[in-house]
Scaffold this motif. Structure first.
Motif, PDB file in Angstrom:
ATOM      1  N   GLU A  11     -48.683 -28.214 -24.812  1.00  0.00           N
ATOM      2  CA  GLU A  11     -49.497 -29.160 -24.055  1.00  0.00           C
ATOM      3  C   GLU A  11     -49.390 -30.615 -24.502  1.00  0.00           C
ATOM      4  OE1 GLU A  11     -53.005 -27.215 -26.639  1.00  0.00           O
ATOM      5  OE2 GLU A  11     -53.367 -27.508 -24.525  1.00  0.00           O
ATOM      6  N   HIS A  41     -59.794 -26.822 -18.408  1.00  0.00           N
ATOM      7  CA  HIS A  41     -59.107 -27.381 -17.247  1.00  0.00           C
ATOM      8  C   HIS A  41     -58.024 -28.353 -17.705  1.00  0.00           C
ATOM      9  CE1 HIS A  41     -62.716 -25.908 -15.253  1.00  0.00           C
ATOM     10  NE2 HIS A  41     -62.049 -25.996 -14.118  1.00  0.00           N
ATOM     11  N   THR A  42     -56.953 -28.390 -16.944  1.00  0.00           N
ATOM     12  CA  THR A  42     -55.931 -29.403 -17.185  1.00  0.00           C
ATOM     13  C   THR A  42     -56.113 -30.499 -16.146  1.00  0.00           C
ATOM     14  OG1 THR A  42     -54.350 -27.861 -18.140  1.00  0.00           O
ATOM     15  CG2 THR A  42     -53.436 -29.864 -17.172  1.00  0.00           C
ATOM     16  N   ILE A  43     -56.233 -31.698 -16.629  1.00  0.00           N
ATOM     17  CA  ILE A  43     -56.436 -32.836 -15.717  1.00  0.00           C
ATOM     18  C   ILE A  43     -55.072 -33.414 -15.345  1.00  0.00           C
ATOM     19  CG2 ILE A  43     -57.431 -35.166 -15.520  1.00  0.00           C
ATOM     20  CD1 ILE A  43     -59.471 -32.783 -15.542  1.00  0.00           C
ATOM     21  N   ALA A  91     -58.620 -37.867 -24.655  1.00  0.00           N
ATOM     22  CA  ALA A  91     -58.333 -37.431 -26.038  1.00  0.00           C
ATOM     23  C   ALA A  91     -57.355 -36.267 -25.961  1.00  0.00           C
ATOM     24  CB  ALA A  91     -59.633 -37.035 -26.732  1.00  0.00           C
ATOM     25  N   THR A  92     -56.213 -36.511 -25.348  1.00  0.00           N
ATOM     26  CA  THR A  92     -55.283 -35.413 -25.044  1.00  0.00           C
ATOM     27  C   THR A  92     -54.176 -35.248 -26.083  1.00  0.00           C
ATOM     28  OG1 THR A  92     -53.957 -36.865 -23.661  1.00  0.00           O
ATOM     29  CG2 THR A  92     -55.645 -35.575 -22.549  1.00  0.00           C
ATOM     30  N   SER A 115     -43.284 -29.007 -33.775  1.00  0.00           N
ATOM     31  CA  SER A 115     -44.242 -27.946 -34.066  1.00  0.00           C
ATOM     32  C   SER A 115     -45.425 -28.036 -33.099  1.00  0.00           C
ATOM     33  CB  SER A 115     -44.736 -28.069 -35.511  1.00  0.00           C
ATOM     34  OG  SER A 115     -45.360 -29.321 -35.684  1.00  0.00           O
ATOM     35  N   ARG A 131     -57.267 -23.623 -16.100  1.00  0.00           N
ATOM     36  CA  ARG A 131     -56.055 -23.094 -16.752  1.00  0.00           C
ATOM     37  C   ARG A 131     -55.881 -21.594 -16.588  1.00  0.00           C
ATOM     38  NH1 ARG A 131     -55.511 -26.350 -22.524  1.00  0.00           N
ATOM     39  NH2 ARG A 131     -55.177 -28.374 -21.570  1.00  0.00           N
TER      40      ARG A 131
HETATM   41  C1  LIG Z   1     -48.296 -27.581 -37.082  1.00  0.00           C
HETATM   42  C2  LIG Z   1     -49.243 -28.752 -37.341  1.00  0.00           C
HETATM   43  C3  LIG Z   1     -49.874 -28.858 -38.568  1.00  0.00           C
HETATM   44  C4  LIG Z   1     -50.744 -29.906 -38.815  1.00  0.00           C
HETATM   45  N1  LIG Z   1     -51.349 -29.968 -40.032  1.00  0.00           N
HETATM   46  C5  LIG Z   1     -52.211 -30.976 -40.278  1.00  0.00           C
HETATM   47  C6  LIG Z   1     -52.893 -31.052 -41.540  1.00  0.00           C
HETATM   48  O1  LIG Z   1     -52.716 -30.211 -42.414  1.00  0.00           O
HETATM   49  N2  LIG Z   1     -53.759 -32.098 -41.748  1.00  0.00           N
HETATM   50  C7  LIG Z   1     -53.980 -33.051 -40.773  1.00  0.00           C
HETATM   51  O2  LIG Z   1     -54.775 -33.949 -41.002  1.00  0.00           O
HETATM   52  N3  LIG Z   1     -53.354 -33.000 -39.582  1.00  0.00           N
HETATM   53  C8  LIG Z   1     -52.485 -32.000 -39.311  1.00  0.00           C
HETATM   54  N4  LIG Z   1     -51.839 -31.956 -38.113  1.00  0.00           N
HETATM   55  C9  LIG Z   1     -52.077 -33.041 -37.156  1.00  0.00           C
HETATM   56  C10 LIG Z   1     -53.388 -32.840 -36.400  1.00  0.00           C
HETATM   57  O3  LIG Z   1     -53.431 -31.534 -35.870  1.00  0.00           O
HETATM   58  C11 LIG Z   1     -53.468 -33.872 -35.252  1.00  0.00           C
HETATM   59  O4  LIG Z   1     -53.268 -35.165 -35.781  1.00  0.00           O
HETATM   60  C12 LIG Z   1     -54.830 -33.837 -34.576  1.00  0.00           C
HETATM   61  O5  LIG Z   1     -55.136 -32.559 -34.101  1.00  0.00           O
HETATM   62  C13 LIG Z   1     -54.838 -34.820 -33.403  1.00  0.00           C
HETATM   63  O6  LIG Z   1     -56.130 -34.788 -32.816  1.00  0.00           O
HETATM   64  P1  LIG Z   1     -56.377 -35.263 -31.342  1.00  0.00           P
HETATM   65  O7  LIG Z   1     -57.838 -35.076 -31.077  1.00  0.00           O
HETATM   66  O8  LIG Z   1     -55.778 -36.613 -31.134  1.00  0.00           O
HETATM   67  O9  LIG Z   1     -55.560 -34.286 -30.397  1.00  0.00           O
HETATM   68  P2  LIG Z   1     -55.470 -32.716 -30.345  1.00  0.00           P
HETATM   69  O10 LIG Z   1     -56.162 -32.032 -31.468  1.00  0.00           O
HETATM   70  O11 LIG Z   1     -54.024 -32.474 -30.168  1.00  0.00           O
HETATM   71  O12 LIG Z   1     -56.289 -32.343 -29.025  1.00  0.00           O
HETATM   72  C14 LIG Z   1     -55.840 -32.675 -27.734  1.00  0.00           C
HETATM   73  C15 LIG Z   1     -56.536 -31.788 -26.726  1.00  0.00           C
HETATM   74  O13 LIG Z   1     -56.270 -32.293 -25.408  1.00  0.00           O
HETATM   75  C16 LIG Z   1     -56.041 -31.213 -24.552  1.00  0.00           C
HETATM   76  N5  LIG Z   1     -55.209 -31.669 -23.416  1.00  0.00           N
HETATM   77  C17 LIG Z   1     -53.922 -32.099 -23.404  1.00  0.00           C
HETATM   78  N6  LIG Z   1     -53.523 -32.450 -22.185  1.00  0.00           N
HETATM   79  C18 LIG Z   1     -54.603 -32.242 -21.382  1.00  0.00           C
HETATM   80  C19 LIG Z   1     -54.826 -32.417 -19.966  1.00  0.00           C
HETATM   81  N7  LIG Z   1     -53.907 -32.897 -19.143  1.00  0.00           N
HETATM   82  N8  LIG Z   1     -56.057 -32.084 -19.489  1.00  0.00           N
HETATM   83  C20 LIG Z   1     -57.025 -31.602 -20.291  1.00  0.00           C
HETATM   84  N9  LIG Z   1     -56.878 -31.429 -21.623  1.00  0.00           N
HETATM   85  C21 LIG Z   1     -55.673 -31.742 -22.150  1.00  0.00           C
HETATM   86  C22 LIG Z   1     -55.341 -30.155 -25.398  1.00  0.00           C
HETATM   87  O14 LIG Z   1     -55.558 -28.887 -24.826  1.00  0.00           O
HETATM   88  C23 LIG Z   1     -56.028 -30.329 -26.745  1.00  0.00           C
HETATM   89  O15 LIG Z   1     -57.173 -29.492 -26.826  1.00  0.00           O
HETATM   90  C24 LIG Z   1     -50.974 -30.903 -37.821  1.00  0.00           C
HETATM   91  C25 LIG Z   1     -50.359 -30.795 -36.578  1.00  0.00           C
HETATM   92  C26 LIG Z   1     -49.477 -29.728 -36.326  1.00  0.00           C
HETATM   93  C27 LIG Z   1     -48.812 -29.641 -34.966  1.00  0.00           C
END
Ligand SMILES: Cc1cc2nc3c(=O)[nH]c(=O)nc-3n(C[C@H](O)[C@H](O)[C@H](O)COP(=O)(O)OP(=O)(O)OC[C@H]3O[C@@H](n4cnc5c(N)ncnc54)[C@H](O)[C@@H]3O)c2cc1C
Length: 217
Positions: free
Chosen positions: A72, A20-22, A56-57, A68, A40
């Motif tokens: 979302e 779901h998107t909040i 944790a979005t 890259s 979604r």
């Molecule tokens: C191309 C690329 C390569 C990378 N390579 C590396 C690497 O090699 N090593 C490394 O350490 N890091 C890497 N990173 C960085 C790493 O992916 C991020 O730092 C990490 O995933 C962040 O974690 P997070 O839990 O904060 O958010 P995310 O993993 O981004 O998770 C956020 C979640 O929130 C959800 N969401 C967003 N908006 C909403 C909403 N309104 N309602 C409901 N759900 C929502 C999304 O669907 C997603 O599932 C890379 C990033 C990219 C883009």
């Protein structure tokens, strides 16, 4: 044909579609008591009751023209919190990966791994100048090669050599690239050049080496 309650848009307490998107947090006075969003896959609206909510979005990468990040990463969590009355701090702390594709359009935004620089790739501006030697932060001077020869040896595994300036911290490399672009020494499509082909001058089988070490690049 069997139609489930869900097909007809009627929702029970349990939902098999978890994505779901909040779009809004629900408040009772100052207290957050739930969230409102949509499924979604199907677009159904959904109200969640909750004693506590963890946001944790992810990041805000989509605020930038070239990124890259997937579609979302639009800072939803930050906006949800802000609209519910939270103060946002340190919003300028965004980490940039220094290298990604800007041209051609079909690959725009694709990340170019640090491995390219790790294998000897160097950053050049439109004058073909290797500009990263121009600005090595004082804090890193003792750990960074001060000439191209030493930088090359580091990439080839020489433990006595210091790393080339292309492998300085991401924020610094990203800032140096932006400086070159802003001062008019960028590439025709608004980036700079990451040159790995030059290693053929050093390695007789350079092309083969690049393909083996960096197959996806
Ligand atoms: C191309 C690329 C390569 C990378 N390579 C590396 C690497 O090699 N090593 C490394 O350490 N890091 C890497 N990173 C960085 C790493 O992916 C991020 O730092 C990490 O995933 C962040 O974690 P997070 O839990 O904060 O958010 P995310 O993993 O981004 O998770 C956020 C979640 O929130 C959800 N969401 C967003 N908006 C909403 C909403 N309104 N309602 C409901 N759900 C929502 C999304 O669907 C997603 O599932 C890379 C990033 C990219 C883009």
């Amino acid at each position: 044909m069997i139609r489930t309650l869900q097909d007809r848009g009627i929702h029970l307490g349990i939902d098999v579609h978890m994505e779901h998107t909040i779009v809004q947090l629900i408040q009772d006075g100052e207290r957050v008591v739930g969230a409102f969003g949509y499924d979604r896959e199907r677009g159904h609206f959904r109200l969640f009751k909750a004693k506590a909510i963890v946001l944790a979005t992810g990041g805000i990468g989509r605020a930038y023209k070239i990124t890259s990040n997937s579609w979302e990463y639009t800072g939803d969590g930050q906006a949800l919190a802000y609209n519910a009355g939270a103060d946002l701090i340190d919003m300028e702390y965004v980490q940039f990966h220094p290298t990604g594709m800007v041209w051609p359009p079909s690959v725009r935004g694709i990340l170019v791994t640090e491995g390219v620089r790790g294998e000897g790739g160097v950053l050049r501006n439109s004058d073909k100048k290797r500009f990263m030697f121009d600005d090595i932060p004082d804090l890193y001077k003792t750990q960074t090669a001060d000439n191209e020869e030493e930088g090359w040896r580091y990439t080839q595994g020489d433990k006595e050599a210091r790393r080339p300036p292309e492998l300085l911290t991401r924020d610094h490399v990203a800032r140096c690239i932006v400086r070159e672009i802003k001062e008019g020494r960028g590439s025709p499509h608004g980036g700079v050049f990451l040159d790995i082909a030059w290693i053929q001058q050093r390695l007789p089988k350079g092309e083969e080496h690049i393909k083996r070490k960096l197959p996806s690049m």
